[in-house]
Design a protein around this motif. Structure first.
Motif, mmCIF file in Angstrom:
data_model
loop_
_atom_site.group_PDB
_atom_site.id
_atom_site.type_symbol
_atom_site.label_atom_id
_atom_site.label_comp_id
_atom_site.label_asym_id
_atom_site.label_seq_id
_atom_site.Cartn_x
_atom_site.Cartn_y
_atom_site.Cartn_z
ATOM 1 N N VAL A 193 -28.878 32.571 12.807
ATOM 2 C CA VAL A 193 -28.707 32.913 14.220
ATOM 3 C C VAL A 193 -27.971 31.829 14.987
ATOM 4 O O VAL A 193 -27.566 32.047 16.139
ATOM 5 N N SER A 194 -27.805 30.641 14.354
ATOM 6 C CA SER A 194 -27.174 29.530 15.073
ATOM 7 C C SER A 194 -26.592 28.540 14.082
ATOM 8 O O SER A 194 -26.807 28.650 12.863
ATOM 9 N N GLY A 195 -25.875 27.556 14.621
ATOM 10 C CA GLY A 195 -25.249 26.550 13.770
ATOM 11 C C GLY A 195 -26.240 25.723 12.991
ATOM 12 O O GLY A 195 -26.003 25.361 11.838
ATOM 13 N N GLY A 196 -27.368 25.380 13.588
ATOM 14 C CA GLY A 196 -28.356 24.524 12.936
ATOM 15 C C GLY A 196 -29.525 25.277 12.353
ATOM 16 O O GLY A 196 -30.575 24.675 12.088
ATOM 17 N N ASP A 197 -29.371 26.572 12.131
ATOM 18 C CA ASP A 197 -30.508 27.404 11.740
ATOM 19 C C ASP A 197 -31.097 27.016 10.399
ATOM 20 O O ASP A 197 -32.305 27.140 10.188
ATOM 21 N N VAL A 198 -30.286 26.544 9.458
ATOM 22 C CA VAL A 198 -30.815 26.213 8.131
ATOM 23 C C VAL A 198 -31.291 24.766 8.040
ATOM 24 O O VAL A 198 -31.724 24.317 6.977
ATOM 25 N N GLY A 199 -31.218 24.019 9.150
ATOM 26 C CA GLY A 199 -31.721 22.653 9.143
ATOM 27 C C GLY A 199 -30.689 21.620 8.746
ATOM 28 O O GLY A 199 -30.696 20.510 9.260
ATOM 29 N N VAL A 200 -29.804 21.954 7.812
ATOM 30 C CA VAL A 200 -28.762 21.030 7.372
ATOM 31 C C VAL A 200 -27.625 21.043 8.395
ATOM 32 O O VAL A 200 -27.234 22.109 8.875
ATOM 33 N N PRO A 201 -27.080 19.879 8.767
ATOM 34 C CA PRO A 201 -25.998 19.825 9.766
ATOM 35 C C PRO A 201 -24.683 20.335 9.199
ATOM 36 O O PRO A 201 -23.894 19.579 8.627
ATOM 37 N N ASN A 214 -26.258 38.337 15.210
ATOM 38 C CA ASN A 214 -27.485 38.052 14.464
ATOM 39 C C ASN A 214 -28.663 37.783 15.392
ATOM 40 O O ASN A 214 -29.811 38.083 15.050
ATOM 41 N N VAL A 215 -28.387 37.212 16.570
ATOM 42 C CA VAL A 215 -29.447 36.997 17.560
ATOM 43 C C VAL A 215 -30.036 38.333 17.984
ATOM 44 O O VAL A 215 -31.264 38.502 18.087
ATOM 45 N N ALA A 216 -29.167 39.330 18.244
ATOM 46 C CA ALA A 216 -29.634 40.650 18.650
ATOM 47 C C ALA A 216 -30.471 41.295 17.551
ATOM 48 O O ALA A 216 -31.518 41.907 17.821
ATOM 49 N N GLU A 217 -30.060 41.141 16.291
ATOM 50 C CA GLU A 217 -30.823 41.713 15.178
ATOM 51 C C GLU A 217 -32.152 40.977 14.998
ATOM 52 O O GLU A 217 -33.160 41.596 14.650
ATOM 53 N N PHE A 218 -32.150 39.670 15.230
ATOM 54 C CA PHE A 218 -33.391 38.896 15.137
ATOM 55 C C PHE A 218 -34.398 39.359 16.184
ATOM 56 O O PHE A 218 -35.611 39.412 15.929
ATOM 57 N N ALA A 219 -33.902 39.716 17.382
ATOM 58 C CA ALA A 219 -34.784 40.110 18.480
ATOM 59 C C ALA A 219 -35.388 41.493 18.281
ATOM 60 O O ALA A 219 -36.423 41.815 18.879
ATOM 61 N N GLU A 220 -34.757 42.320 17.435
ATOM 62 C CA GLU A 220 -35.266 43.674 17.217
ATOM 63 C C GLU A 220 -36.657 43.618 16.575
ATOM 64 O O GLU A 220 -36.882 42.925 15.603
ATOM 65 N N VAL A 224 -40.082 41.493 22.484
ATOM 66 C CA VAL A 224 -39.781 40.435 23.442
ATOM 67 C C VAL A 224 -38.392 40.722 23.997
ATOM 68 O O VAL A 224 -37.491 41.072 23.234
ATOM 69 N N PRO A 225 -38.198 40.622 25.312
ATOM 70 C CA PRO A 225 -36.869 40.858 25.876
ATOM 71 C C PRO A 225 -35.817 39.992 25.196
ATOM 72 O O PRO A 225 -36.047 38.804 24.928
ATOM 73 N N VAL A 226 -34.664 40.577 24.896
ATOM 74 C CA VAL A 226 -33.624 39.848 24.181
ATOM 75 C C VAL A 226 -33.153 38.635 24.974
ATOM 76 O O VAL A 226 -32.735 37.626 24.379
ATOM 77 N N ASP A 227 -33.230 38.681 26.295
ATOM 78 C CA ASP A 227 -32.821 37.531 27.113
ATOM 79 C C ASP A 227 -33.702 36.322 26.824
ATOM 80 O O ASP A 227 -33.214 35.185 26.758
ATOM 81 N N GLU A 228 -35.021 36.565 26.662
ATOM 82 C CA GLU A 228 -35.921 35.453 26.348
ATOM 83 C C GLU A 228 -35.605 34.877 24.967
ATOM 84 O O GLU A 228 -35.600 33.659 24.777
ATOM 85 N N VAL A 229 -35.373 35.773 23.999
ATOM 86 C CA VAL A 229 -35.051 35.315 22.649
ATOM 87 C C VAL A 229 -33.766 34.493 22.673
ATOM 88 O O VAL A 229 -33.669 33.435 22.038
ATOM 89 N N ARG A 230 -32.785 34.961 23.430
ATOM 90 C CA ARG A 230 -31.489 34.266 23.497
ATOM 91 C C ARG A 230 -31.655 32.866 24.089
ATOM 92 O O ARG A 230 -31.082 31.887 23.570
ATOM 93 N N ILE A 231 -32.445 32.744 25.145
ATOM 94 C CA ILE A 231 -32.653 31.429 25.767
ATOM 95 C C ILE A 231 -33.409 30.509 24.811
ATOM 96 O O ILE A 231 -33.057 29.334 24.642
#
Length: 483
Positions: A193-201, A214-220, A224-231
């Motif tokens: 869902v993000s650049g640092g998601d796997v822990g390794v830089p 992927n953020v939208a799919e994670f929120a499904e 929880v409102p997708v806006d909260e998940v995004r923040i």
């Protein structure tokens, strides 16, 4: 009469590997692609064989990992779509809110570069260089082992047909590994869902990025409102990126630790021979199970175990700090606790692509001591504040270690009194145990105030004055100082 079962990809793969290891002729290109789980369309197969032929000719010149990026991007594009204007605006606002909230809970400076929004293929292309850097030592070892295996098992007439078989097979083995790594990275692009998601830089120090699709799919399904998940995810990503920008040494240290561990993996020839000998062509599950378990990767050496423990500790410290800072920064979100728990479960279990990477390289990406590290950072925050907590990342020598994760109270005491040494800590604990002893046992003093040296067996009886016998120096609690 029931229909006869049709041969599937596993049957093709088994027969292909049997022929390869036995040196029984050549392999059909479409069979090779299908057995490896790659597309079987003519254009792709033609490109694959062209790459393998080039690798065979240049086998002595190192492994060409350009195919990793090409394959990763091709897979990432499947089902991927761009970022629409509304999602782009909402994500930008989430990053702005995240930056403000982080400023309240950490002294780590903000980024100078604007956060990015990546499509899946952009993430795959941006991170492929680091993946290849991590995997290259293992790829080289596997290529060398396959070269030796084929060289020793192939008939002489096949060697003559191939020419320099060692060089050719090393190139082909490395190219196949690079293509398979591209498969893994491409699949990961659909999970992160993000650049640092796997822990390794994986990204540059200045880069923070979300993958909106992927953020939208994670929120499904989170309720929880997708806006909260995004923040929430924007806070995590910014915290991760800020830490690596502030601690300039950290990214190089982690990448170097991973490659150092990978260089210790050497695939011996007998591992390849054992795999070939154990395969029963009539058992359709055996080969798949052997490959899925990473059968070619040998057991870790004691040196590798030590290197892996150090790496896991550092990764746990990074992720634990991010968790602690994120929890404080997102306290305003009504469902932050539910999102955090989902993130923890997802991180603990990993995904199919992470499992594939662990099999391919022999390295798990998820640190096991994450909760303990987060608890340590929270203890430091509660006792000493965010500024002193964040200052521990200023240099490698200041970062807490495994012992500090086990005993955060000792770390706090040492930070409060920088002159305190571990020996001082042990003395203080022993003295506290002695003073808090509730047994009533005390050293027996003589008339001059000295401690009598009473030897001999302690039968439990005491002198007439009621003082305890046999309670000389060292008879207190274990580890007590002799005072």
């Amino acid at each position: 009469m029931p229909d006869e079962p049709q041969p599937g990809p596993d049957d093709d793969f088994q027969e292909m590997l049997r022929k390869l290891l036995a040196g029984e002729g050549q392999i059909d290109p479409s069979q090779l692609a299908g057995a490896a789980g790659l597309p079987n369309d003519p254009a792709f197969v033609a490109n694959l064989m062209s790459q393998l032929q080039q690798a065979a000719q240049n086998g002595g010149d190192g492994i060409d990992f350009s195919v990793t990026s090409e394959r990763a991007v091709a897979i990432a594009k499947e089902g991927s779509h761009g970022v629409d204007p509304a999602t782009s605006q909402a994500s930008d606002q989430a990053f702005q809110v995240a930056a403000l909230w982080l400023d309240e809970v950490t002294t780590v400076a903000e980024l100078t570069a604007t956060p990015s929004l990546y499509t899946r293929e952009q993430w795959a292309k941006a991170t492929a260089p680091v993946w290849t850097q991590i995997a290259e030592p293992v790829a080289a070892s596997i290529a060398d082992a396959l070269t030796e295996a084929i060289d020793q098992r192939a008939p002489e007439e096949l060697k003559a047909m191939l020419g320099d078989v060692s060089k050719a097979m090393r190139g082909v083995g490395g190219a196949l590994f690079a293509i398979q790594l591209g498969q893994v990275v491409g699949q990961l692009s659909k999970e992160v869902v993000s650049g640092g998601d796997v822990g390794v830089p994986l990204l540059d120090e200045q880069v923070a990025a979300l993958l909106p699709q992927n953020v939208a799919e994670f929120a499904e399904g989170l309720d929880v409102p997708v806006d909260e998940v995004r923040i929430y995810l924007a806070v995590r990503e910014l915290a991760h990126a800020r830490l690596f920008r502030s601690a300039r040494w950290l990214r190089l240290h982690i990448i170097s630790s991973i490659t150092e561990y990978a260089r210790g993996i050497h695939i011996p020839f007998d591992r390849v021979e054992e795999l070939a000998a154990d395969i029963d062509p009539t058992d359709q599950e055996q080969l798949r199970d052997a490959l899925a378990s990473g059968a070619l990767i040998p057991p870790r050496s004691p040196e590798q175990d030590a290197a892996l423990a150090r790496l896991e500790t550092m990764l746990a410290l990074v992720e634990g700090w991010v968790d602690t800072v994120t929890a404080a920064a997102t306290a305003r979100l009504p469902r932050s606790g539910a999102i955090a728990e989902t993130v923890r479960r997802r991180r603990a279990s990993g995904g199919p692509a992470e499992s594939a990477f662990a099999t391919l390289v022999g390295l798990e990406l998820r640190p096991r001591r994450l909760r303990e590290a987060a608890a340590m950072w929270q203890r430091v925050t509660d006792e000493l504040g965010a500024e002193q907590r964040d200052a521990l990342w200023a240099a490698f020598d200041l970062v807490p270690g495994s012992d500090d994760i086990d005993a955060p109270e000792s770390l706090v005491a040492r930070l409060r009194d920088p002159g305190q040494t571990p020996a001082d800590d042990e003395f203080d604990r022993a003295l506290e145990d002695l003073l808090n002893d509730t047994t009533g046992a005390r050293p027996h003093e003589d008339e001059s105030g000295g401690v009598e040296d009473e030897s001999g067996p302690d039968d439990g009886s005491g002198p007439d004055d009621g003082s305890d016998a046999g309670s000389g120096p060292g008879s207190g609690p274990k580890g007590s100082p002799q005072i």
